[in-house]
Design a protein around this motif. Structure first.
Motif, short mmCIF file in Angstrom:
data_model
loop_
_atom_site.label_atom_id
_atom_site.label_comp_id
_atom_site.label_asym_id
_atom_site.label_seq_id
_atom_site.Cartn_x
_atom_site.Cartn_y
_atom_site.Cartn_z
N ASP A 65 -44.97 -13.26 45.70
CA ASP A 65 -46.12 -14.17 45.74
C ASP A 65 -45.73 -15.53 46.34
O ASP A 65 -46.40 -16.53 46.14
N ASP A 66 -44.64 -15.58 47.09
CA ASP A 66 -44.18 -16.80 47.74
C ASP A 66 -45.05 -17.11 48.95
O ASP A 66 -45.91 -16.33 49.35
N PHE A 67 -44.79 -18.29 49.56
CA PHE A 67 -45.49 -18.70 50.77
C PHE A 67 -45.34 -17.62 51.85
O PHE A 67 -46.30 -17.26 52.50
N VAL A 68 -44.10 -17.15 52.04
CA VAL A 68 -43.87 -15.97 52.87
C VAL A 68 -43.94 -14.79 51.90
O VAL A 68 -43.13 -14.72 50.97
N PRO A 69 -44.90 -13.89 52.07
CA PRO A 69 -45.17 -12.91 51.01
C PRO A 69 -44.19 -11.75 50.90
O PRO A 69 -44.56 -10.66 50.49
N TYR A 70 -42.97 -11.95 51.31
CA TYR A 70 -41.99 -10.87 51.14
C TYR A 70 -40.58 -11.45 51.12
O TYR A 70 -40.33 -12.53 51.63
N ASP A 71 -39.69 -10.74 50.50
CA ASP A 71 -38.26 -11.04 50.50
C ASP A 71 -37.54 -9.81 51.03
O ASP A 71 -38.05 -8.69 50.92
N ILE A 72 -36.37 -10.04 51.57
CA ILE A 72 -35.54 -8.93 52.02
C ILE A 72 -34.32 -8.88 51.12
O ILE A 72 -33.69 -9.91 50.87
N TYR A 73 -34.03 -7.71 50.58
CA TYR A 73 -32.85 -7.57 49.73
C TYR A 73 -32.04 -6.36 50.19
O TYR A 73 -32.56 -5.43 50.80
N GLU A 74 -30.75 -6.43 49.93
CA GLU A 74 -29.84 -5.35 50.30
C GLU A 74 -29.91 -4.23 49.29
O GLU A 74 -29.93 -4.47 48.09
N GLY A 75 -29.89 -3.03 49.81
CA GLY A 75 -29.79 -1.85 48.96
C GLY A 75 -28.32 -1.49 48.78
O GLY A 75 -27.42 -2.31 49.02
N THR A 76 -28.06 -0.27 48.40
CA THR A 76 -26.69 0.20 48.25
C THR A 76 -26.08 0.43 49.63
O THR A 76 -26.66 1.13 50.46
N ARG A 77 -24.93 -0.16 49.88
CA ARG A 77 -24.26 -0.01 51.17
C ARG A 77 -23.74 1.42 51.32
O ARG A 77 -23.20 2.00 50.40
N GLU A 78 -23.93 1.98 52.50
CA GLU A 78 -23.45 3.32 52.81
C GLU A 78 -22.55 3.26 54.03
O GLU A 78 -22.85 2.58 55.01
N ILE A 79 -21.44 3.97 53.97
CA ILE A 79 -20.49 4.07 55.07
C ILE A 79 -20.50 5.52 55.54
O ILE A 79 -20.30 6.43 54.73
N SER A 80 -20.75 5.74 56.82
CA SER A 80 -20.69 7.10 57.35
C SER A 80 -19.65 7.16 58.47
O SER A 80 -19.39 6.17 59.14
N LEU A 81 -19.06 8.31 58.62
CA LEU A 81 -17.97 8.50 59.55
C LEU A 81 -18.18 9.82 60.28
O LEU A 81 -18.62 10.79 59.69
N GLY A 82 -17.89 9.83 61.56
CA GLY A 82 -17.98 11.05 62.34
C GLY A 82 -16.78 11.19 63.26
O GLY A 82 -16.30 10.20 63.81
N PHE A 83 -16.26 12.40 63.38
CA PHE A 83 -15.16 12.68 64.31
C PHE A 83 -15.06 14.18 64.52
O PHE A 83 -15.60 14.96 63.75
#
Length: 167
Positions: free
Chosen positions: A48-66
């Motif tokens: 409900d802020d002046f800018v009607p949204y916030d951005i928050y980090e979720g769970t960090r994921e690390i992916s690897l390919g080889f």
């Protein structure tokens, strides 16, 4: 002691041909085409802020390919049975094999980039048997596993310092 700067040619790039790959604590020359992804899983949350949204980090994921060439039956068994010596013969296991991985890209005495993943679990592995006698190669996808230490540590060396960041 003073570190002597070793000049690099303009346009010098890190190359996978010079990389050292370690799986489960042992160096291997059977890995190619390294790919690393880091996802913060950003989410927009209504407020409900002046800018009607916030951005928050979720769970960090690390992916690897080889790509990995199976050199031994033990490596093949780890993929399919979660053990180098499965006791049940050909019965597939519900357990996913996990191991450690390190990718080190040196470029001279004082220049390097190294990625250390203390625990990864293999996610998918489409194996294509080669009837012509070519080595069996698998395209590995793995995900970093939370084990109480950093999911990923990146170390960058340059002429003047050594920087290490854990995530």
């Amino acid at each position: 002691t003073e570190t002597v700067a070793v000049p690099l040619e303009s346009g010098t790039v890190y190359n996978f041909n010079d990389a050292t790959v370690t799986l489960a604590g042992s160096a291997t020359a059977l890995v190619r085409s390294f790919e690393l992804g880091i996802e913060n899983n950003l989410q927009i949350q209504q407020t409900d802020d002046f800018v009607p949204y916030d951005i928050y980090e979720g769970t960090r994921e690390i992916s690897l390919g080889f790509d990995l060439i199976f050199e031994t039956l033990a490596e093949y068994n780890k993929f399919h049975y979660a053990s180098a010596t499965p006791s049940t013969g050909t019965a597939q296991s519900g357990t996913i094999y996990s191991t450690s991985a390190e990718f080190d890209f040196p470029l001279g005495a004082n220049n390097a980039v190294k990625f250390t993943l203390p625990s990864i679990a293999y996610e998918e592995f489409p194996v294509e048997p080669q009837a012509g006698g070519d080595p069996v190669t698998v395209s590995v996808r793995a995900v970093g596993q939370r084990t109480g230490s950093a999911l990923l540590t990146a170390e960058v060396k340059n002429q003047f310092a050594d920087y290490t960041v854990g995530s």
